[in-house]
Design a protein around this motif. Structure first.
Motif, short mmCIF file in Angstrom:
data_model
loop_
_atom_site.label_atom_id
_atom_site.label_comp_id
_atom_site.label_asym_id
_atom_site.label_seq_id
_atom_site.Cartn_x
_atom_site.Cartn_y
_atom_site.Cartn_z
N UNK B 417 41.86 35.48 30.37
CA UNK B 417 42.99 35.06 31.22
C UNK B 417 43.63 33.80 30.64
N UNK B 418 42.79 32.89 30.14
CA UNK B 418 43.33 31.63 29.66
C UNK B 418 44.08 31.80 28.34
N UNK B 419 43.66 32.73 27.51
CA UNK B 419 44.39 32.89 26.26
C UNK B 419 45.62 33.76 26.42
N UNK B 420 45.88 34.22 27.66
CA UNK B 420 47.14 34.86 27.92
C UNK B 420 47.14 36.36 27.70
N UNK B 421 46.15 37.02 28.21
CA UNK B 421 46.10 38.48 28.11
C UNK B 421 47.13 39.07 29.07
N UNK B 422 47.90 40.05 28.64
CA UNK B 422 48.87 40.67 29.54
C UNK B 422 48.20 41.23 30.79
N UNK B 423 48.94 41.21 31.85
CA UNK B 423 48.51 41.64 33.17
C UNK B 423 47.64 40.61 33.86
N UNK B 424 47.42 39.48 33.22
CA UNK B 424 46.76 38.38 33.91
C UNK B 424 47.76 37.25 34.06
N UNK B 425 47.49 36.35 35.03
CA UNK B 425 48.54 35.42 35.48
C UNK B 425 49.07 34.54 34.36
N UNK B 426 48.19 34.10 33.45
CA UNK B 426 48.64 33.17 32.44
C UNK B 426 49.68 33.75 31.51
N UNK B 427 49.60 35.04 31.27
CA UNK B 427 50.52 35.71 30.35
C UNK B 427 51.97 35.57 30.81
N UNK B 428 52.17 35.76 32.10
CA UNK B 428 53.53 35.73 32.64
C UNK B 428 54.20 34.40 32.29
#
Lengths: 576, 546
Positions: B417-428
């Motif tokens: 999530x922290x490295x920005x995986x799509x479909x997780x909040x950080x990505x957006x």
């Protein structure tokens, strides 16, 4: 504003006007007489008839109680405190006590009365909380809880506290250099003896001697300055001096300026401004903690009155477009004082010396505020707002001195509990306080962060007020002129703004040593031999919690006190 | 409308925790240990009540409040009470699309923190302090008065100081003081800025809510309104010079709090030494106070100065982003790595702000929110790691997937999530920031090399996260190597409360990754409004995308 009533001493209305002082005087007499009441008799010469006259001889049980003088002093000082509060609630009358020739000697108004609140409050708290703490062997002695000085030495201590209060209130009321000096010396000599009161301990005598010598040199220099002012103006009256000062051209100022400079030395010692502060850390460290607390609050307030009277009344800022003649000098003094105090406090491991240096730093903040008042007419354009700005700064100074009683004296009272079980000359003696008595540790932490100026404590509000006052003077009317299309840069503000910046930076520095106290209390283990419960004594704890509550309540809801201080500041000088 | 903020959201947690603390400090030590359970339950219930109130606010249960389309400088649930009248100080509270997500986030994290640190020692004092921390944080976000804002801003330091000092790691004495002094120093400079701003208001104009002694007002809506009226193309509110100075003074306080390189050095120390609960609140909400403050004061009041300092902010943001990520690569301490990744993510927020694009600002707001959910999970994983393995070293154990599957799974999820995986909040948030940055570069003719920083960072971030997972979760194959600090004892896994906390955090990370519009819509509306009201009038020739 009510009109000024002038009365001569001991004429009609004198008793009402001088209520607090008369209470102090009566209390002083009681303190001398009551502990001496006993079964003494008087034999009528030539007969065997013995008349009981109650003085001397074997003391009665209640008069031999060593706590009796403390109760008497507390009631006296507390009575004077509430008398002042009562006069405030009744709407204060301005009364001047005049001599037969019509010269004003004492002036009773909001300004002098609010300083009496500071004096009496601080001294009453100190007297009340040292009730169980005046030990036979003084600092560092390990003796039982009940072993107090006999009541006659106790009576000495508390008589000195009351005379100290009387001297301070005379300083607050004085309208004449001579009366001012009398009050100053009465209070000073009381404090010299109070500092050296623990004659059995080396440190007590040493600190008392230091304080006495430096103090009397400062007084002597101050007196010399006063006499130069007299030589120059031919009068000791403040209003005559002020008129003379305003009408003298600046080329003929040499004599009065030297005089005022000397007077500054005298009062600078009292407020412990650098470089006249050297005796303060020694005196604080050697005196018992409540007395040190009084030095840091009431005595400092007394010195501040002297400075205010000298700088803002006698050498008042010019009403034209010039600023006060002493402006730069005081600004430098303020900057040096606050920085020196904070830097020195960083390096001191003794909590009382640390508090002494913090007291020096606070003196610097107040000197910065006085500097801002001196700058109130720096530009003719701002004169419309300037009176209000000067009042705002003075309000801040008075408010600061008032709330300082709560958190500075409170901190010394916490130390006084520790002091009665042993030495407090190292920071580690506070170690583990949070485990030994959590509420006391929390109180001390609140006092520390209040001294540092962290909201929501009273210390934050007072520091904010000082900063606001300075910034207000610095900004002046630029806000209104901006709205009219004026363009200003940072350099267009008066330079006292930089004092405000220095002040906030100093607050940041001071955070180091205030926080260290909290860390020691909450993190470190108690020192060896200090693991057990703290010495008992409900009086000192009651006083501490009163201080905590005051610190919190004024910090959160200070409006009423603020208005009181504003009223006092307005009454300092009716020209504002 | 009834006041749902002052007493229920701010007064209630502060007062109840204060009473609890006074109570527990007056009982004996054995009694205090016994009281730990009921007090923990009480604090959990209290924080759930807070969460209920803010959730009810979101679903318009307490009145017809439309969170979307709240204009700039308009506030819902706002109330004003006189506080210190002579100085123009009022207790003014209100919520808008900037502050409401932060308030909700705080109330969401409070129960999660309590659950995740269910077995913290000295619970009878720990949980009330956590609750007090929550109350102080909410106070910062709802305050609409400069004085009140500053009071709560500093008030948050006190519970956090004690959380670090009393429950922290070995070097907590140093870390807690550093944390306090660093942020205090920055905020007193900010205070002087606020006071100077206060006195630069025009007392000649009759001001709303002005103090009787000063003729000026601490009221944020009033000041914002004045600033809005006077800021226009070519006309700077308070004049160019003063505006720049005040902007810099205020920004200093917020940049240290954020923290941005070079003011970030307090953060790794504070995080590494702080207890899990402290870290969760520190990273989750307290860092966001910096970004929140930037939007609330300097950006809203001094848009010209923002434009003037745009390049500086962009550089600080880029440096934070890249520096934080690169330093992560060198860390062997798991928590320190996560702490530096926070610095990197705060750089994203700063870049979003520096683009001066509505989308960039929305990205910043959403990053504040998303990072507020993800980073507590990161620190909860670190806390579990420390708690169960008694070590923070990345190389200390191998094959976690085998011997502690729950920790391994949570770690993997949080890291992803922290490295920005799509479909997780950080990505957006990250994608929005990249788009906004591209818009900005294109519209203003800046060099394309500005995109290089974020591009490198994406790779570096993936590298340090994947590498740390490889060394802890997977390496070792069938032969697991339990950490030496366990001394041969059986390898534990997450306890049930910790599992619950992880599941909740993971669920919300997915929820806001799949359906970002739940929060994003109101943020984007708000940034669009502030952009149209504030930035467009001062930029004569704007040609970027909205």
């Amino acid at each position: 504003m009510s009109n000024l009533t002038e009365i001569e001493p001991f004429s009609e209305g004198f008793v009402e006007a001088m209520g607090p002082e008369l209470i102090l005087f009566a209390g002083m007499l009681l303190l001398i007489i009551v502990p001496n009441l006993g079964q003494g008799t008087f034999r009528i010469p030539g007969t065997q008839v013995r008349l009981p006259w109650l003085l001397g001889g074997k003391r009665f049980e209640f008069t031999s109680d060593p706590r009796l003088p403390a109760w008497l002093a507390t009631l006296t000082l507390g009575g004077a405190f509430f008398n002042v509060l009562y006069t405030f609630s009744q709407g204060l009358d301005r009364v001047a006590i005049v001599s037969e020739s019509g010269k004003q000697l004492l002036l009773i108004n909001g300004f002098s009365r609010i300083f009496e609140l500071i004096f009496f409050g601080a001294l009453a708290l100190a007297a009340f909380s040292s009730m169980n703490r005046l030990r036979v062997n003084g600092v560092g002695s390990k003796i039982s809880e009940t072993e107090l000085f006999n009541n006659r030495r106790q009576a000495d201590f508390y008589i000195l506290m009351v005379t100290c209060a009387l001297g301070m209130s005379v300083v607050a009321l004085a309208q004449d250099l001579f009366v001012l000096f009398i009050g100053l010396e009465l209070a000073s000599f009381s404090t010299y003896v109070l500092v050296a009161f623990l004659k059995e301990s080396k440190v007590g005598v040493e600190s008392g001697m230091k304080y006495f010598i430096v103090g009397s040199v400062a007084s002597g220099v101050g007196l010399y300055g006063l006499s130069m002012l007299y030589l120059w103006a031919g009068s000791l009256q403040f209003d005559v001096l002020a008129t003379a000062f305003a009408t003298t051209s600046s080329t003929d100022m040499a004599l009065p300026l030297i005089g005022i400079g000397f007077v500054l030395v005298g009062f600078g010692f009292k407020v412990s401004a650098a470089p006249f502060h050297f005796a303060a850390p020694d005196a604080y460290a050697g005196a018992i903690s409540p007395v040190a607390g009084v030095l840091a609050t009431a005595s400092k307030a007394m010195g501040m009155i002297g400075l205010v009277r000298m700088l803002l009344i006698v050498a008042a800022p010019e009403t034209g477009d010039g600023s006060a003649i002493w402006l730069v000098c005081l600004g430098v003094l303020a900057a040096v004082t606050m920085t020196w105090g904070n830097l020195a406090a960083l390096g001191s491991d003794n909590p009382k010396r640390m508090l002494a240096y913090s007291s020096v730093a606070h003196a610097g903040y107040m000197l910065a505020a006085l500097t801002a008042v001196g700058a109130w007419n720096w530009d003719a354009a701002v004169s419309g707002d300037a009176g209000a700005a000067a009042v705002a700064v003075m309000t801040a100074v008075i408010f600061h001195l008032l709330v300082l009683v709560a958190f500075k004296l409170g901190a010394f009272l916490v130390l006084s509990i520790l002091e009665s079980e042993g030495d407090v000359s190292r920071l580690s003696s506070l170690g583990g306080l949070a485990k030994r008595e959590p509420l006391l540790a929390v109180s001390m932490f609140i006092f520390m962060i209040s001294l540092a100026g962290v909201p929501p404590m009273a210390g934050f509000l007072s520091k904010l007020l000082v900063i606001m006052g300075i910034v207000r003077v610095a900004v002046g009317d630029m806000g209104a002129e901006l709205a009219d299309g004026g363009i200003y840069a940072l350099g267009d503000m008066h330079w006292v703004w930089w004092l405000a910046l220095l002040m906030v930076l100093n607050s940041a520095i001071s955070m180091f040593y205030y926080l260290r106290v909290g860390v020691v209390m909450f993190f470190d283990e108690p020192e060896e031999g200090r693991e057990g419960p703290l010495p008992s004594g409900w009086q000192v704890r009651a006083a501490i919690f009163a201080c905590v509550l005051t610190t919190l309540i004024i910090g959160v809801a200070g409006d009423a006190v603020l208005r009181l201080c504003e009223m006092a500041a307005q009454s300092l000088n009716y020209d504002w | 409308m009834q006041d749902w903020i002052s007493l229920p959201l701010v007064g209630f947690p502060l007062i109840s925790s204060l009473l609890l603390l006074v109570f527990v400090s007056n009982v004996s030590e054995s009694m205090r240990n016994k009281l730990s359970d009921p007090i923990r339950m009480a604090c959990l219930v209290f924080s759930l009540i807070l969460l209920g109130i803010t959730t009810g606010m979101f679903f318009q249960y307490f009145g017809d409040v439309s969170w979307e389309g709240i204009g700039f400088n308009q506030y819902e649930y706002s109330h004003r009470y006189t506080w210190i009248e002579s100085l123009g100080i009022h207790w003014t509270v209100g919520l808008d699309a900037l502050s409401f997500p932060m308030v909700w986030l705080t109330t969401f994290l409070l129960p999660v923190t309590i659950v995740a640190t269910w077995n913290e020692k000295n619970g009878a004092t720990y949980f009330p302090i956590v609750l007090a921390m929550g109350g102080a944080l909410i106070g910062v976000f709802v305050a609409l008065d400069l004085f009140m804002f500053y009071v709560f801003w500093e008030l948050t330091l006190i519970p956090m100081f004690f959380l670090i000092l009393m429950w922290g790691g070995a070097d907590r004495k140093y870390a807690s003081q550093k944390f306090f002094i660093y942020t205090f120093t920055a905020s007193v400079v900010m205070l002087l800025g606020l006071v100077t701003l206060y006195f630069f208001q025009d007392p000649g104009n009759p001001l709303d809510y002005a103090g009787s002694m000063t003729g000026r007002s601490f009221d944020i809506p009033t000041i914002t309104q004045h600033a809005l009226a006077e800021n226009s193309n070519g006309n700077w509110y308070l004049g160019a010079n003063i505006q720049k100075v005040l902007f810099a003074m205020l920004m200093l306080g917020f940049l240290v709090k954020l923290p941005a390189v070079p003011f970030h050095t307090w953060l790794p120390d504070a995080h590494v030494q702080a207890p899990t609960g402290g870290s969760m609140l520190l990273a989750g909400v307290m860092l966001k106070m910096g970004a929140y403050g930037m939007f609330r004061l300097p950006i809203s009041l001094f848009p010209h100065a923002l434009e003037y300092f745009q390049l500086a902010l962009m550089i600080i943001g880029m440096v934070s982003l890249v520096w934080g990520a690169i330093v992560c690569l060198g860390q062997t301490n798991l928590k320190k790595m996560v702490a530096y990744s926070s610095v990197s993510h705060m750089g994203v927020i700063l870049i979003g702000i520096a683009t001066m694009q509505p989308m960039g600002w929305a990205a910043a707001l959403f990053m504040m929110f998303a990072h507020g959910i993800i980073s507590p999970m990161l620190f909860a994983v670190c806390g579990a790691f420390k708690h169960h393995y008694h070590s923070m070293e990345i190389g200390a154990m191998r094959g976690m997937a085998k011997h502690s599957p729950w920790i391994a799974t949570s770690m993997m999820f949080a890291w992803m999530a922290s490295l920005g995986l799509p479909l997780l909040a950080g990505f957006v948030a990250e994608v929005m920031m990249l788009i906004a940055l591209w818009y900005f570069i294109e519209a203003n003719g800046w060099s394309v090399f500005w995109m290089v920083g974020p591009a490198i960072v994406l790779a570096v971030t993936a590298a340090y996260y994947l590498w740390s997972m490889q060394r802890t979760i997977f390496e070792g194959g069938d032969e697991t190597q339990p950490p030496a600090s366990l001394h041969g004892e059986p390898v534990p896994d997450l306890a049930s409360p910790e599992k619950l906390a992880m599941l909740i955090l993971a669920a919300f990370t997915i929820l806001f990754g799949v359906m970002p519009w739940i929060g994003l819509d109101m943020m984007h509306d708000w940034t669009k409004q502030i952009f149209e009201g504030l930035i467009l009038p001062i930029l004569g020739d704007f040609n970027g995308g909205i």
